[in-house]
Design a protein around this motif. Structure first.
Motif, short mmCIF file in Angstrom:
data_model
loop_
_atom_site.label_atom_id
_atom_site.label_comp_id
_atom_site.label_asym_id
_atom_site.label_seq_id
_atom_site.Cartn_x
_atom_site.Cartn_y
_atom_site.Cartn_z
N UNK A 301 0.86 -1.18 0.00
CA UNK A 301 0.00 0.00 0.00
C UNK A 301 0.90 1.23 0.00
N UNK A 302 0.83 2.02 -1.08
CA UNK A 302 1.71 3.18 -1.24
C UNK A 302 0.90 4.44 -1.43
N UNK A 303 1.38 5.53 -0.84
CA UNK A 303 0.74 6.82 -1.06
C UNK A 303 1.78 7.84 -1.50
N UNK A 304 1.29 8.93 -2.08
CA UNK A 304 2.17 10.01 -2.55
C UNK A 304 2.12 11.19 -1.59
N UNK A 305 1.92 10.90 -0.32
CA UNK A 305 1.75 11.95 0.68
C UNK A 305 3.03 12.57 1.17
N UNK A 306 2.93 13.21 2.34
CA UNK A 306 4.06 14.00 2.83
C UNK A 306 5.18 13.16 3.43
N UNK A 312 9.90 9.32 13.28
CA UNK A 312 8.50 8.90 13.26
C UNK A 312 8.39 7.47 12.75
N UNK A 313 9.18 7.12 11.72
CA UNK A 313 9.17 5.75 11.19
C UNK A 313 9.52 4.76 12.29
N UNK A 338 0.01 -4.26 12.63
CA UNK A 338 1.12 -5.13 13.05
C UNK A 338 0.57 -6.39 13.72
N UNK A 339 -0.40 -6.22 14.63
CA UNK A 339 -0.97 -7.37 15.32
C UNK A 339 -1.67 -8.33 14.38
N UNK A 340 -2.42 -7.80 13.42
CA UNK A 340 -3.14 -8.64 12.46
C UNK A 340 -2.16 -9.46 11.63
N UNK A 341 -1.12 -8.81 11.12
CA UNK A 341 -0.19 -9.49 10.21
C UNK A 341 0.63 -10.54 10.95
N UNK A 343 -0.12 -12.09 13.68
CA UNK A 343 -0.98 -13.19 14.10
C UNK A 343 -1.24 -14.14 12.94
N UNK A 344 -1.20 -13.62 11.72
CA UNK A 344 -1.39 -14.46 10.54
C UNK A 344 -0.10 -15.11 10.08
N UNK A 345 0.99 -14.93 10.85
CA UNK A 345 2.26 -15.55 10.51
C UNK A 345 3.07 -14.79 9.49
N UNK A 346 2.74 -13.51 9.27
CA UNK A 346 3.44 -12.72 8.28
C UNK A 346 4.31 -11.65 8.87
N UNK A 347 4.67 -10.69 8.04
CA UNK A 347 5.55 -9.60 8.46
C UNK A 347 5.09 -8.31 7.78
N UNK A 348 5.27 -7.18 8.49
CA UNK A 348 4.90 -5.88 7.93
C UNK A 348 6.08 -4.93 8.11
N UNK A 349 6.36 -4.15 7.09
CA UNK A 349 7.44 -3.17 7.16
C UNK A 349 6.99 -1.87 6.52
N UNK A 350 7.72 -0.81 6.80
CA UNK A 350 7.32 0.52 6.33
C UNK A 350 8.55 1.26 5.84
N UNK A 351 8.43 1.89 4.68
CA UNK A 351 9.47 2.77 4.17
C UNK A 351 8.84 4.11 3.83
N UNK A 352 9.57 5.18 4.12
CA UNK A 352 9.00 6.51 3.87
C UNK A 352 10.12 7.54 3.87
N UNK A 353 9.88 8.62 3.14
CA UNK A 353 10.78 9.77 3.15
C UNK A 353 9.94 11.03 3.10
N UNK A 354 10.32 12.05 3.85
CA UNK A 354 9.56 13.30 3.82
C UNK A 354 9.40 13.83 2.40
N UNK A 355 8.16 14.08 2.02
CA UNK A 355 7.88 14.63 0.70
C UNK A 355 7.75 13.60 -0.40
N UNK A 356 8.09 12.34 -0.11
CA UNK A 356 8.08 11.32 -1.17
C UNK A 356 7.08 10.20 -0.90
N UNK A 357 6.29 10.32 0.14
CA UNK A 357 5.26 9.32 0.39
C UNK A 357 5.70 8.18 1.28
N UNK A 358 4.79 7.25 1.46
CA UNK A 358 5.00 6.12 2.36
C UNK A 358 4.53 4.83 1.70
#
Length: 507
Positions: A301-306, A312-313, A338-341, A343-358
């Motif tokens: 899931x990617x956005x073009x936000x701030x 914060x990350x 995080x809890x949902x993923x 519990x389902x045996x998976x993994x969640x990660x996040x990458x982001x940069x100011x001005x370039x989205x998340x």
């Protein structure tokens, strides 16, 4: 005293720890490891007093009972001491020295086996730091819970008082009473939602997983996502072709997508793009720090936000952490994801940069089971009782009264008990049939599961319906219900209770 080359070879050089042999405090023999950790060439170290290897503090604090004099002590071990030692360049490191006296031709010598414990100290420091971080996170979690629930309780208590005041007034206004009562219900529903979020974060939520196609889940929830993000944001979905199935609770995956979409919306107040794509991913051994090698479905899931700043990350998945103004968010969105993923045996990660989205990336293990067509849910046409006898066990008096009142009013004969011991006593005294045990899961003295097992020994035909807001004692692995277990989650409405009881009675 002469030392042969033969004596200093073999096992001595193969030892993993530094070995220092001393004659009256003077170093007469060292192995290769001693040269390595102390930084002294063997030729320069031989003949020096062993004090050269100790810090000033270590020399002063060295226990008297462990000080070695080979001529005064009998051969054998002396003891172990932790101390700071010094390298040739003046740097220091923590060490552990095992001391002994050894008999040799011509006399006795002192032997010190020295181990560098720097890594051990670092691991202890990291463990202490992790404990401190966990305690800080728990404190933040407790503070956030207290804050939100105090707000909810404030609403409930005051609006309940408004209801009482209006009902006891000389000319009560029914519309006002109804409006105030609705505020009480609304606050209770918010509390219910917050509790479920906390359970998902803690991976204690009851889940009902099924084999599903993630593309179908995304397609089913797409309309809701578009309404949630608004017309100023463009939603783009890019499903992969022939995606393998995963085993998840579809409701939890939908909540995950909504949470991520709402976060993305808030990061794009002036509009932008929200892209949801899926893919089949294979992890090689060692490729992922948290997951074993194998096949996974990737949801991105990617956005073009701030975007987010690095600090914060780092805290993004913490419970109750939020950058939004007060009262605009609970700070449980990403924590719940995080809890949902996990519990389902998976993994969640996040990458982001100011001005370039998340971008949030979720990996879910591919299911080995074949997908099955879901059976249509059949709601019981009649939720009322026909004189069946129910044994209701609940340690909370007010809730016990509520459940008894609902069930009695619906045509059931109700026996109530405040715990397992009282329930077993009532069951022993009751001469007729007990059709259904309706029991809380977590109770002092005896858990609901133990009560059900003990009741089954004397009344094997009595069916069981558990009710709980924290069902861990009757859950199998990964938060699923044990086979054959029926559970009504708290808090419940009268309709929920009556439907669950009727369904359990009708098999």
């Amino acid at each position: 005293m002469e030392w042969s080359e033969e004596l200093s070879s073999g096992l001595l050089q193969a030892a993993p720890d530094a070995i220092v042999v001393m004659d009256e405090g003077r170093i007469v023999l060292v192995n290769d490891r001693a040269e390595e950790i102390f930084g002294w060439p063997r030729a320069e170290l031989l003949g020096k007093h062993a004090h050269v290897l100790l810090t000033d503090g270590a020399r002063e604090s060295f226990p008297d009972e462990l000080k070695l004099s080979g001529k005064e002590r009998p051969p054998g071990p002396v003891g172990t001491v932790a101390l700071q030692v010094r390298r040739r360049d003046g740097s220091e490191f923590p060490a552990e020295a095992s001391l002994a006296v050894a008999g040799v031709p011509g006399g006795r010598v002192a032997v010190a086996v020295v181990r560098d414990v720097t890594e051990r100290h670092q691991l202890k420091a990291e463990a202490h730091s992790h404990r401190s971080q966990r305690l800080e996170a728990l404190g933040q979690l407790a503070g956030g819970i207290a804050h939100d629930f105090n707000n909810l309780l404030g609403v409930i208590v005051n609006y309940a008082n408004f209801v009482i005041e209006e009902a006891e007034s000389p000319t009560p206004d029914v519309a006002t009473i109804a409006a105030d009562a609705r505020q009480v219900i609304k606050a209770g529903e918010r509390g219910t939602g917050l509790t479920h979020q906390l359970l998902k974060f803690a991976r204690r939520e009851v889940i009902r997983p099924q084999v599903l196609d993630l593309n179908e889940v995304v397609a089913d929830v797409e309309g809701l996502l578009r309404r949630s993000i608004g017309e100023h944001i463009t939603l783009i979905t890019r499903p992969a072709a022939a995606l393998p199935p995963v085993t998840c609770d579809p409701g939890q995956i939908e909540q995950l997508l909504v949470s991520l979409a709402v976060n993305a919306r808030d990061a794009m107040p002036s509009g932008g793009n929200l892209v949801i794509d899926t893919a089949h991913s294979h992890l090689s051994p060692g490729e992922h720090a948290e997951l074993p090698a194998g096949d996974y479905v990737r949801l991105r899931v990617s956005d073009s936000g701030r975007g987010m700043a690095p600090d914060v990350i780092e805290r993004a998945f913490e419970p109750f952490f939020t950058t939004k103004p007060n009262h605009e968010a609970t700070g449980l969105g990403l924590a719940t994801v995080y809890g949902i993923v996990t519990q389902a045996g998976g993994s969640v990660s996040l990458t982001s940069e100011p001005g370039l989205g998340t971008t949030v990336t979720v990996l879910l293990p591919v299911s080995e089971a074949e997908g099955a067509e879901p059976e249509p849910a059949v709601e019981p046409a009649d939720t009322g009782g026909h004189g069946e006898t129910l044994l209701v066990v609940e340690d909370e008096a007010a809730l016990r009264e509520v459940a008894g009142r609902i069930l009695s009013g619906a045509g059931y004969r109700v026996l109530t008990a405040d715990g397992g011991a009282e329930a077993l006593r009532l069951a022993a005294l009751h001469e007729g049939h007990i059709d259904l045990l309706v029991s809380d899961v977590v109770m002092p003295g005896m858990l609901g599961k133990e009560l059900a097992e003990r009741l089954a020994e004397v009344r094997p035909d009595t069916r069981v319906l558990y009710m709980s807001g924290y069902a861990q004692p009757v859950l199998a692995s990964q938060g699923t219900l044990d086979p054959g277990v029926a559970l009504l989650e708290k808090p419940f409405t009268s309709e929920d209770l009556l439907a669950a009881v009727r369904k359990r009675l009708d098999g």
